[in-house]
Design an enzyme around this catalytic site. Sequence first.
Site, PDB file in Angstrom:
ATOM      1  N   HIS A 121      19.075  -1.181 -19.165  1.00 40.81           N
ATOM      2  CA  HIS A 121      19.320  -1.471 -20.577  1.00 40.81           C
ATOM      3  C   HIS A 121      18.718  -0.339 -21.408  1.00 40.81           C
ATOM      4  CE1 HIS A 121      18.809  -3.578 -24.463  1.00 40.81           C
ATOM      5  NE2 HIS A 121      19.697  -4.463 -24.044  1.00 40.81           N
ATOM      6  N   ASP A 198      11.541  -4.535 -15.899  1.00 42.06           N
ATOM      7  CA  ASP A 198      12.255  -5.174 -16.999  1.00 42.06           C
ATOM      8  C   ASP A 198      12.745  -6.523 -16.481  1.00 42.06           C
ATOM      9  OD1 ASP A 198      14.085  -6.134 -18.822  1.00 42.06           O
ATOM     10  OD2 ASP A 198      15.258  -4.290 -18.961  1.00 42.06           O
ATOM     11  N   GLN A 201      16.336 -10.368 -17.843  1.00 42.87           N
ATOM     12  CA  GLN A 201      17.392 -11.198 -17.260  1.00 42.87           C
ATOM     13  C   GLN A 201      16.905 -11.971 -16.039  1.00 42.87           C
ATOM     14  OE1 GLN A 201      20.279 -11.709 -18.640  1.00 42.87           O
ATOM     15  NE2 GLN A 201      20.254 -10.098 -20.178  1.00 42.87           N
ATOM     16  N   LYS A 224      15.871 -15.422 -24.293  1.00 44.34           N
ATOM     17  CA  LYS A 224      16.831 -15.517 -23.205  1.00 44.34           C
ATOM     18  C   LYS A 224      16.517 -16.665 -22.250  1.00 44.34           C
ATOM     19  CE  LYS A 224      17.761 -10.532 -23.227  1.00 44.34           C
ATOM     20  NZ  LYS A 224      19.104 -10.519 -23.828  1.00 44.34           N
ATOM     21  N   CYS A 364      24.533  -2.493 -24.469  1.00 41.57           N
ATOM     22  CA  CYS A 364      23.307  -1.667 -24.525  1.00 41.57           C
ATOM     23  C   CYS A 364      23.043  -0.996 -23.181  1.00 41.57           C
ATOM     24  CB  CYS A 364      22.105  -2.504 -24.945  1.00 41.57           C
ATOM     25  SG  CYS A 364      22.218  -3.169 -26.611  1.00 41.57           S
TER      26      CYS A 364
END
Length: 409
Positions: A121, A198, A201, A224, A364
């Site tokens: 991302h 990261d 997700q 999220k 993104c």
Amino acid sequence: MLSKEIRRYFPILNQEINGHPLVYLDSGATSQKPVQVIDAIKKYYEFDNSNVHRGVHTLGNRATEGYEGAREKVRKFINAKSTKEIIFTRGTTTSINTVARSYGLANVKEGDEIVITHMEHHSNIIPWQQLAKETGATLKYIDLEEDGTLSLEKVRATITDKTKIVSIVYVSNVLGTMNPIKEITQIAHEHGAIMVVDGAQAAPHLKLDVQNLDCDFLAFSGHKMCGPTGIGVLYGKQALLEEMEPIEFGGEMIDFVGLYESTWKELPWKFEGGTPIIAGAIGLGAAIDFLEEIGLEEIEKHEHELAALAMDKMSTIEGLTIYGPKDPSKRAGIVTFNLDDVHPHDVATVLDMNGIAVRAGHHCAQPLMKWLQCNSTARASFYIYNTEEDIDQLVAGLRTAKEYFSDVF
């Protein structure tokens, strides 16, 4: 699959869009919020609204208990050793930038290497681009396999003794690829590099254990994972955080302020300058309670089943391309696709006319779009409130879009 009863906790789903029941398939961008989270935030503002860590009055004490209680919930959620390792931020972007600006500027120099992948991302690309520019370090990319996965052989070939930072997404927001973070972390550590993950997700969908992964930093966002917007988390190993300097200065993060010198509070508060995101943290704590009651293992299983079903049914549509791993067990509940000769925005518009919300654009992830050799894609991303019927509606909507544009052209 998870019970359809879960949907009753999400009031936003009880509406029609363009005369059709809402089918929300954009949880990769932001998830919907259950009443438990909405009520927790409402309760704070109605009964406990006060600043934290400052007053001795009852409201201040209750607000502080709620805020710090949420920190302990996050600690347990990712199995961190201490709440000192849990920093509240505005989101994944802020968390990664904090590592780049604080740890990066202090530890990366000319000739060093920073390693990422093509599937990142933008929030896990641009901070490292800037760090490389400022320090003279080299930014390197691990090549992807043809199906959008990472091979450990290429990981080993890319990470060297010059590498200081490896920063990789746990789950791709486009491909749905689930990366072997534990193994990559081990390789990074063998070369003396730190591992940044990261987890934007991953945190909503997988059971995370930072001690098992052994990552040095983990970033994720509340919005999220059924929590409110504007709240995120930076996990960092205590020894690293102790050595790092804050990048925001002001109230809350200070210990002593003189005319010319100041000292900082201990962890975690030295990284939380200003009035913190109190209601957001409390809402995130409520979201964690909600997810853990369902069970992260059940959530992951549910999404794998939905992804497998979606890929199976969507593959029957002629001219539809699905990106990412073909094996549903290697991907999260994300299916990104294109219809031949139809722009993704047009596909998304037709789906919206039928009450179906999907994402369209570059997500993104422009370097990944270049790797995929396309400018944009459409994306359906699933969560705990999605059902088999939602998949059927998506497939029917895609067939409608295909027929419509076949007639137009």
